[in-house]
Scaffold this active site. Sequence first.
Site, mmCIF file in Angstrom:
data_model
loop_
_atom_site.group_PDB
_atom_site.id
_atom_site.type_symbol
_atom_site.label_atom_id
_atom_site.label_comp_id
_atom_site.label_asym_id
_atom_site.label_seq_id
_atom_site.Cartn_x
_atom_site.Cartn_y
_atom_site.Cartn_z
ATOM 1 N N SER A 294 0.841 -1.190 0.000
ATOM 2 C CA SER A 294 0.000 0.000 0.000
ATOM 3 C C SER A 294 0.880 1.244 0.000
ATOM 4 C CB SER A 294 -0.896 0.018 1.238
ATOM 5 O OG SER A 294 -0.139 0.326 2.404
ATOM 6 N N ASP A 295 0.316 2.371 -0.382
ATOM 7 C CA ASP A 295 1.021 3.621 -0.136
ATOM 8 C C ASP A 295 0.842 3.966 1.341
ATOM 9 O OD1 ASP A 295 2.522 5.925 -0.503
ATOM 10 O OD2 ASP A 295 1.524 6.457 -2.376
ATOM 11 N N TYR A 296 1.545 4.986 1.766
ATOM 12 C CA TYR A 296 1.669 5.288 3.193
ATOM 13 C C TYR A 296 0.294 5.552 3.827
ATOM 14 C CZ TYR A 296 4.285 6.951 7.262
ATOM 15 O OH TYR A 296 4.833 7.076 8.517
ATOM 16 N N GLY A 297 -0.151 4.606 4.625
ATOM 17 C CA GLY A 297 -1.405 4.772 5.338
ATOM 18 C C GLY A 297 -2.652 4.650 4.490
#
Length: 772
Positions: A294-297
């Site tokens: 995933s991308d950050y968060g």
Amino acid sequence: MATKTRSLRVLLLAVATSWPFCFLGAQALAPRVDDPAIEQRISKLLGQMTLEEKVGQIVHCAADRSNGPGGAPPDYREQIVNGQVGSFENVTGEAETNALQKLAVEKSRLHIPVLFALDVIHGYRTIFPVPLAMASTWDPSLVEQASRIAAKEASREGIRWTFSPMVDIARDARWGRIVEGAGEDPYLGSAMAVAYVRGYQGARLDDPQSMLACVKHFVGYGAAEAGRDYNTVEISERTLRQVYLPPFHAAVKAGSGSVMSAFNSLNGVPSTSNWFTLTHILRQEWGFPGIVISDYGSMKETIAHGIALDGKTATRKSILAGLDIDLESNLFSPYLPELVRSGAVPESAVDQAARRMLRIKFALGLFDHPYAPEPATGGVPQLDPADVEFSRTVAERSFVLLKNEKSGGKPLLPLDPDVHTIALIGPLADSASDMLGPWRARGNAADVVTLRTALTARMQQSGRQVLFAKGTEILTTQDNGFAEAVAAAKQADVVLMAVGEDALWMSAEGASRAHLGLPGNQQQLLEAVAATGKPMVLIVFSGRPLTLAWAAGHVPAILQAWFPGVQAGPALVRTLFGDVSPSGKLTVSMPHSVGQEPLYYDALNTGRPADGVDLSHPPGNHDEKYHSRYVDEPNAPLFPFGYGLSYTKFSYSPLELSTSQISASGLNQKTAQALRVSTTVGNTGSRAGDEVVELYVRLRGTSVALPVRQLEGFRRVALAPGESKRVEFTVGRDELAFWNIDMQDLVEPASATVWIGPSSSEGESADFVIAK
């Protein structure tokens, strides 16, 4: 349904541009899924692991964040020993990576190494021009070599995973992350994607100097509405497959071992939990064997998107959609074991994700060689002089000469070598930090040679003078320095204006702009200095196209310099004085005004095109009004895609085609020969120079409307004064197929036009027919 691939195009391009390495297919670079010995070792490990330990392998932590229980800094060492984390980012330096790795290898129950990652985007210690600038070289071999240097430097400190390349197609200059990609075109973007992957991963992932590439952001992130970061994206499936997916597919076929999902929702479904893109396209159609992170968060952000009410639901939807790794949402650890035990998520989904991560670690050789080499001396690693020199070469080839009018009977650039006094004005002339651009990894402003430093050194060698005046700050409205700047200009023979954006605040993630002019009061400073009447060269530092309409009408010479990296100053000075000739070409269309955005060359025609209509004044008759046009701005860009001037002139001969008709069915069945189209390119000037020769195609009479032009090939050609070279391209199935009315990737009968020229708006053309 097989998504259109441009692998053959990339192969042809590799030959055309003389890449130094042969093309390596996916099996050469990607983690192998057919190695029984490795799969047996992975199966044995999985059989020994608890459910929590499996989940631990797919948890990724950012070591510079305080996101433990209650917001307190987590005890990473305890997590490592307990097998609760599989990878980290933002841990740098071999002492720190080795210390944490030692805990994993020696203290954890199953001795599984951890994987260290970092956003190594355009260099690690040796900072190269930003990716948009490197794309402007139109030279994949340079990008590959720059990426190889970055991998060499980062891997020395234990970094074996980079979150690069970003291959999002970006057609809106308001979007800040346009700086991180290759621009608006899928063909060029695919070529650059392959170059990054090959550079980072090398010939073998288990080479200690290789890094795992991560192609991002999957998918459509660059099409955020209004250019506002993280915003909603609505793309038809045809446009998705024709425009936005090809660079990702090229990177996957080149062997990229990982893919990062995007922040945005795509057609109403957040990318991090989008089964259609993560599983149907990526896994089922493309056969991708690597990991999806995933991308950050972004997994937690599916709650804000509205498809989940809590972290447990966000976790379930994301892993079932095909996500493998949780990057800093911190949801897998608390929720996945519970979801598996309740039957909401099959344990096989966790097993598959953990298997993919373990497969990557085996592919990188971490089980056999987990540690970074200890340096002979401590401290920050020093730059290699050869790498620094190469960074200067890349910068020189990335500069785009936008305008170069005559001053004193000859073009203002290159500067007269005997010029006595130069006024250097502007807030970017001596700003070392801004030259590094955004995402500078472990780059250090102390390594940067600024334009002021390099220019002063050159001028002082022969007793000549540089008058420096900052004039203003990048973002201020204070004009206290205007008078000094104007006074310096009046004393000078030539003025160099160094203006542009703040590299960190105004470029990259979270840096969308509603206005694309020079920030602060730099425009006012420019106009005040221009009023002196002195010959002026405008040097623009930015991470996106800016609106330079006033400058284009009032300044004789304009050089787009982007953010050039550690050798910004020497590269610029050598270019300004003609030691090298500019050869960069735009990979993004430059607008007259922000109201033209999104702006891109490969647009569809309308039923009422404005071709031939005089747009310079109100319509002279009733019929002229009702065309697809603005009443207050031209349709065309200020400077088009593919455009860039040189210090010499190039000519193109009429095109020669190998045939006037080819067979659609023959191309689809791979029984017909492709069309060959050629031209002779000549250097008609008095200086040596490189020309980027560009091939465009248009098809009409097809089942769906297609762009007015599409890039289908390019070649960089070096020519001495008076020299000519024959340049030939092949136009076959890969260049002519498209997603038709039935969503089939096929060549259709059509009337076709091909252009070869110096930009998307110029060139010699010829017609041919695609018969049944």
